[in-house]
Design an enzyme around this catalytic site. Structure first.
Site, mmCIF file in Angstrom:
data_model
loop_
_atom_site.group_PDB
_atom_site.id
_atom_site.type_symbol
_atom_site.label_atom_id
_atom_site.label_comp_id
_atom_site.label_asym_id
_atom_site.label_seq_id
_atom_site.Cartn_x
_atom_site.Cartn_y
_atom_site.Cartn_z
ATOM 1 N N ASN A 45 -6.869 4.016 -11.487
ATOM 2 C CA ASN A 45 -5.994 3.136 -11.360
ATOM 3 C C ASN A 45 -4.682 3.691 -11.938
ATOM 4 O O ASN A 45 -4.392 4.493 -12.585
ATOM 5 C CB ASN A 45 -6.293 1.949 -12.249
ATOM 6 C CG ASN A 45 -5.338 0.725 -11.809
ATOM 7 O OD1 ASN A 45 -4.887 0.360 -10.687
ATOM 8 N ND2 ASN A 45 -4.819 0.310 -12.951
ATOM 9 N N GLY A 67 0.645 -1.174 -0.106
ATOM 10 C CA GLY A 67 -0.174 -0.212 -0.024
ATOM 11 C C GLY A 67 0.810 1.296 -0.043
ATOM 12 O O GLY A 67 0.437 2.409 0.652
ATOM 13 N N SER A 68 1.972 1.223 -0.602
ATOM 14 C CA SER A 68 2.679 2.617 -0.728
ATOM 15 C C SER A 68 1.932 3.555 -1.057
ATOM 16 O O SER A 68 2.187 4.744 -0.984
ATOM 17 C CB SER A 68 4.153 2.400 -1.235
ATOM 18 O OG SER A 68 4.074 2.101 -2.605
ATOM 19 N N HIS A 124 -1.090 2.458 -13.058
ATOM 20 C CA HIS A 124 -0.123 1.254 -13.762
ATOM 21 C C HIS A 124 0.930 1.540 -14.183
ATOM 22 O O HIS A 124 1.352 2.716 -14.604
ATOM 23 C CB HIS A 124 -0.930 1.077 -14.965
ATOM 24 C CG HIS A 124 -0.332 -0.249 -16.019
ATOM 25 N ND1 HIS A 124 -0.612 -1.421 -15.392
ATOM 26 C CD2 HIS A 124 0.383 -0.103 -16.896
ATOM 27 C CE1 HIS A 124 0.138 -2.313 -16.200
ATOM 28 N NE2 HIS A 124 0.683 -1.474 -17.175
ATOM 29 N N GLU A 160 5.370 7.095 -9.091
ATOM 30 C CA GLU A 160 3.895 6.769 -8.857
ATOM 31 C C GLU A 160 3.371 7.652 -7.380
ATOM 32 O O GLU A 160 2.287 8.109 -7.567
ATOM 33 C CB GLU A 160 3.769 5.268 -8.486
ATOM 34 C CG GLU A 160 3.790 4.497 -9.727
ATOM 35 C CD GLU A 160 3.705 2.912 -9.303
ATOM 36 O OE1 GLU A 160 2.951 2.646 -8.607
ATOM 37 O OE2 GLU A 160 4.481 2.140 -9.872
ATOM 38 N N THR A 178 -12.062 1.255 -16.911
ATOM 39 C CA THR A 178 -13.138 0.938 -17.781
ATOM 40 C C THR A 178 -12.845 -0.799 -17.675
ATOM 41 O O THR A 178 -11.934 -1.300 -17.334
ATOM 42 C CB THR A 178 -12.990 1.596 -19.190
ATOM 43 O OG1 THR A 178 -11.609 0.895 -19.870
ATOM 44 C CG2 THR A 178 -12.968 3.156 -19.279
ATOM 45 N N ASP A 227 -6.489 -2.073 -17.929
ATOM 46 C CA ASP A 227 -5.484 -1.141 -18.153
ATOM 47 C C ASP A 227 -5.606 -0.232 -19.479
ATOM 48 O O ASP A 227 -4.855 0.160 -19.887
ATOM 49 C CB ASP A 227 -3.934 -1.869 -18.308
ATOM 50 C CG ASP A 227 -3.549 -2.696 -16.890
ATOM 51 O OD1 ASP A 227 -2.849 -3.461 -16.965
ATOM 52 O OD2 ASP A 227 -4.094 -2.136 -15.806
ATOM 53 N N SER A 235 1.350 5.547 -15.109
ATOM 54 C CA SER A 235 0.144 6.134 -15.806
ATOM 55 C C SER A 235 -1.125 5.902 -14.710
ATOM 56 O O SER A 235 -1.236 5.029 -14.132
ATOM 57 C CB SER A 235 -0.337 5.778 -17.051
ATOM 58 O OG SER A 235 0.677 5.577 -18.219
ATOM 59 N N ARG A 256 -15.061 -14.891 -9.862
ATOM 60 C CA ARG A 256 -15.093 -13.519 -9.525
ATOM 61 C C ARG A 256 -16.197 -12.649 -9.257
ATOM 62 O O ARG A 256 -16.317 -11.816 -8.412
ATOM 63 C CB ARG A 256 -14.819 -12.769 -11.073
ATOM 64 C CG ARG A 256 -13.182 -13.102 -11.422
ATOM 65 C CD ARG A 256 -12.666 -12.192 -12.788
ATOM 66 N NE ARG A 256 -11.511 -12.974 -13.179
ATOM 67 C CZ ARG A 256 -10.379 -12.326 -12.642
ATOM 68 N NH1 ARG A 256 -10.137 -12.180 -11.635
ATOM 69 N NH2 ARG A 256 -9.317 -13.108 -13.233
HETATM 70 C C1 GRF Z 1 3.713 -1.688 -7.513
HETATM 71 O O1 GRF Z 1 4.531 -2.446 -8.347
HETATM 72 C C2 GRF Z 1 3.100 -0.479 -8.352
HETATM 73 O O2 GRF Z 1 3.954 -0.413 -9.444
HETATM 74 C C3 GRF Z 1 1.764 -0.879 -8.871
HETATM 75 O O3 GRF Z 1 1.408 -1.712 -7.595
HETATM 76 C C4 GRF Z 1 2.525 -2.273 -7.035
HETATM 77 C C5 GRF Z 1 2.453 -2.328 -5.549
HETATM 78 O O4 GRF Z 1 2.284 -0.859 -5.125
HETATM 79 N N1 GRF Z 1 0.957 0.267 -8.976
HETATM 80 P P1 GRF Z 1 1.615 -0.703 -3.585
HETATM 81 O O5 GRF Z 1 3.124 -0.256 -2.806
HETATM 82 O O6 GRF Z 1 1.047 -1.524 -2.854
HETATM 83 O O7 GRF Z 1 1.161 0.786 -3.712
#
Ligand code: GRF
Length: 198
Positions: free
Chosen positions: A109, A14-15, A111, A176, A143, A147, A138, A67
């Site tokens: 999202n 979750g960074s 990506h 990001e 949708t 991606d 990005s 799903r």
């Molecule tokens: C990372 O590889 C990031 O590039 C992608 O999701 C993965 C984990 O991100 N968006 P996070 O640290 O859990 O936000």
């Protein structure tokens, strides 16, 4: 001013969620209302709870690929939180068109590629393999197509000679953490003009 309510979906550390949450302060038009994971052990859940944000998790594994059944459970805490905006942030499950349609036009999202290049996984290795001079990340509206969707922001990094996928991924992740909060702030204020960094 009543703030826009933002729910954030995660799968792991979750960074990106932390960057988004920490940006929603002061005169920011939005505030986090839920952090939701598809794994009860996702490290991001503790980080969210430490920031006083309501959390929930629905383990996707018991649904064994059904799903629709997984998403029916995922929707319960998500709809209960009443989000105006949903941010997928390191969320690693593919969502069905039915789920997406409930939030289309208000779900984002991030990506790790310069879309439309390198949809899907292993984007850093693919960019290096292709001999690209640059790579990046990005933010797009979600949708039904994976991606895909209108681009709301991009950040670019140079690919260095002898770059490894891990080193490149680490540099992209730093971007990001800058890009997503900038896009969310603009998006929450009703502006869909793409954010381009640098
Ligand atoms: C990372 O590889 C990031 O590039 C992608 O999701 C993965 C984990 O991100 N968006 P996070 O640290 O859990 O936000």
């Amino acid at each position: 001013m009543s703030h826009k309510r933002v729910a954030i979906l995660i799968s792991g550390g979750g960074s990106n969620m932390v960057s988004l949450v920490d940006s929603m302060a002061g005169d920011h038009p939005a505030r986090p209302c839920l952090v939701l994971a598809n794994d009860p052990e996702a490290g991001g859940l503790k980080k969210a709870a430490a920031r006083g944000i309501p959390t929930a998790s629905i383990d996707h594994r018991p649904f064994k690929g059904d799903r629709a059944a997984f998403e029916a459970e995922l929707l319960k805490p998500l709809e209960a939180a009443g989000p105006d905006i949903v941010c997928l942030a390191g969320f690693m499950r593919v969502l069905t068109g039915d789920f997406v349609s409930r939030f289309q036009g208000r779900m984002l999202n991030i990506h790790p590629s310069l879309l439309p290049k390198y949809k899907g996984l292993n984007t850093h290795a693919r960019a290096i393999e292709a001999g690209d001079a640059e790579h990046g990340c990005s933010v797009h509206e979600v949708t039904a197509a994976l991606d895909d969707g209108p681009i709301l922001g991009q950040a670019r990094v140079q690919i260095d000679a002898n770059d490894t996928p891990e080193a490149l991924a680490a540099r992209v992740l730093v971007c990001e953490h800058k890009l997503y909060p900038a896009v969310l702030r603009r998006y929450a204020s009703g502006d869909r003009t793409p954010v381009l960094l640098p």
